[in-house]
Design an enzyme around this catalytic site. Sequence first.
Site, PDB file in Angstrom:
ATOM      1  N   CYS A 382      22.373  12.128 -38.455  1.00 55.30           N
ATOM      2  CA  CYS A 382      20.934  12.114 -38.193  1.00 55.30           C
ATOM      3  C   CYS A 382      20.635  12.445 -36.718  1.00 55.30           C
ATOM      4  O   CYS A 382      20.790  13.593 -36.321  1.00 55.30           O
ATOM      5  CB  CYS A 382      20.326  10.791 -38.623  1.00 55.30           C
ATOM      6  N   HIS A 508      22.122  10.513 -44.216  1.00 58.62           N
ATOM      7  CA  HIS A 508      22.945   9.334 -43.918  1.00 58.62           C
ATOM      8  C   HIS A 508      24.032   9.138 -44.976  1.00 58.62           C
ATOM      9  O   HIS A 508      23.830   8.403 -45.939  1.00 58.62           O
ATOM     10  CB  HIS A 508      22.059   8.088 -43.850  1.00 58.62           C
ATOM     11  N   GLU A 510      26.520   7.389 -44.836  1.00 57.96           N
ATOM     12  CA  GLU A 510      27.029   6.009 -44.840  1.00 57.96           C
ATOM     13  C   GLU A 510      26.392   5.142 -45.922  1.00 57.96           C
ATOM     14  O   GLU A 510      26.911   4.071 -46.224  1.00 57.96           O
ATOM     15  CB  GLU A 510      26.861   5.363 -43.460  1.00 57.96           C
TER      16      GLU A 510
HETATM   17  N1  GLN Z   1      14.921   9.972 -34.376  1.00 61.00           N
HETATM   18  C1  GLN Z   1      15.327  11.009 -35.262  1.00 61.00           C
HETATM   19  C2  GLN Z   1      14.211  11.435 -36.181  1.00 61.00           C
HETATM   20  O1  GLN Z   1      13.291  10.710 -36.413  1.00 61.00           O
HETATM   21  C3  GLN Z   1      16.550  10.621 -36.039  1.00 61.00           C
HETATM   22  C4  GLN Z   1      16.335   9.459 -36.935  1.00 61.00           C
HETATM   23  C5  GLN Z   1      17.630   8.820 -37.361  1.00 61.00           C
HETATM   24  O2  GLN Z   1      18.652   9.000 -36.719  1.00 61.00           O
HETATM   25  N2  GLN Z   1      17.598   8.033 -38.404  1.00 61.00           N
HETATM   26  O3  GLN Z   1      14.265  12.512 -36.732  1.00 61.00           O
END
Ligand code: GLN
Length: 537
Positions: A382, A508, A510
């Site tokens: 992410c 994600h 995970e």
């Molecule tokens: N801050 C980033 C976004 O909003 C990544 C979010 C995250 O890592 N969950 O796109």
Amino acid sequence: MTKYIFVTGGVVSSLGKGLTSAAIGWMLERMGLRISMQKLDPYINVDPGTMSPFQHGEVYVTDDGTETDLDLGHYERFTHAILTKDSNYTTGKIYRTVIQKERRGDYLGRTVQVIPHITDEIKSAIHKGATGTPDVAITEIGGTVGDIESLPFLEAIRQFSLEVGHENCLFIHLTLLPYLRASGEMKTKPTQQSVGKLREIGIQPNILICRTEQPMTEEMAAKISLFCNVPKQAVVEERDVDFSIYEVPMNLMKAKLHTQILTRLGLEARQEPNVDDWLEMLDRVKNPRQTIEIAVAGKYIELHDAYKSIYESLEHAGNHFAARVELRKVSAEQVAGEGPDELLGGIDGMVVPGGFGERGFEGKIAAIHYARSRGIPFLGICYGMQAAVVEYARNVLGITDAITSEYGTDAANPVISLMEEQKAVSDLGGTMRLGAFDCRLQDGTRAQRAYGTTMISERHRHRYEFNNAYRSRLQEAGLVLSGINPKLDLVEIVEVPDHPWFVGVQFHPEFKTRPLKPHPLFRDFIAAAMKRGAQRT
Ligand code: GLN
């Protein structure tokens, strides 16, 4: 007909109620029973999505895009229960519904009160959580018995058991037997008092699970039984584990928790529990053939719970190969300040996890540069993937002011930018790109080789995206865009090909790993790190 198990906690918080509830689900499934799992959280936030990871730990996301408590991660890792928006209710979510009904006039002029209106809503949530008429619906009540805010939930489960019949409900109370080193004894008083609190409300626990550091003696169990009005064989020890949380269900089974549950609910096992695969996994945990060191360079490294699922994923993948994964938790901010050499020297792999905001971002970039330029296996998740794109744009493509627009809105080169549909969003709660999305993998890439398939589905939680305006330039500079969302044409996976293993994912992974079936990306990442580790020594 569905039977219900309610898990409450006493004495102190952080007793591992989520883990214990998941372990209960695990043992029931191992006996061939179908289960559902749910958590009720007494705090007032509608969901944990707006809470800082320092406050609450990780926000766990389900396929349907609900932002939930991290205990749901345990549920998914231990069981096959299907989790949805009905699997996690908070006080805020309950009250919001009641207030909406009141505004609509649904209560026909009546005074709206905690009993019956809030408790009715909680009971309805419990019914909704038991999706697909399982044999057993497990509901964990967050918080500690005795807290003011848990009262409506406890009252609701008391009423619930009256309505569905006491014989169809089981109250399991998890408690602590503190060990006093000075006098060398374990104490039962806090347990007695916590059970006393429950009985005041009208709940008599059927089973007590006692967290202990030391073995619980027969006399101790007898004493607890007498004072707490629970049969002695239903006083079950849950001792601290030595190696891994995945020992917990086995230990509870050895303590015969499963037979207690079946007897008390009048249920029969559909099969002898087969646990060979689990034991084999635990054997690999206890007898590792290799140890590798993985750096996790993030913003919230002080709190283990903040990256819970990532640490679990690394452990699953390590266990798969009988490799012990040592974590080196590195503060991204510190990397920015002190430089990467000292902090990251000697690692076998690096994960840069998700995150928000400006703090630590430049440190993530520096860490990623270190991993990319030194051939260290890298998995960016992410924000970690977004940082990897920024790093590549700056140092390979030469756009020195490349940045994410999360960091600077009027930046000249936002290689990561806000999605169109996000531009009008003003509320922070529940408005990110959330939940499962499809992704098409490009043949011959690392990602495609890991998954062994072309179409995948993974869970998202973010507002910003790879900016397609920079797509062809980044590709020409050698970045491989190996996963694309076919509907929205968004870049979901990037790779650096002339590198031992360098993959960044917008989603994600995970959230979709299992102790017996590690996520393919974590698995291949760990395999690459093991290779590096073997070469290094
Ligand atoms: N801050 C980033 C976004 O909003 C990544 C979010 C995250 O890592 N969950 O796109």
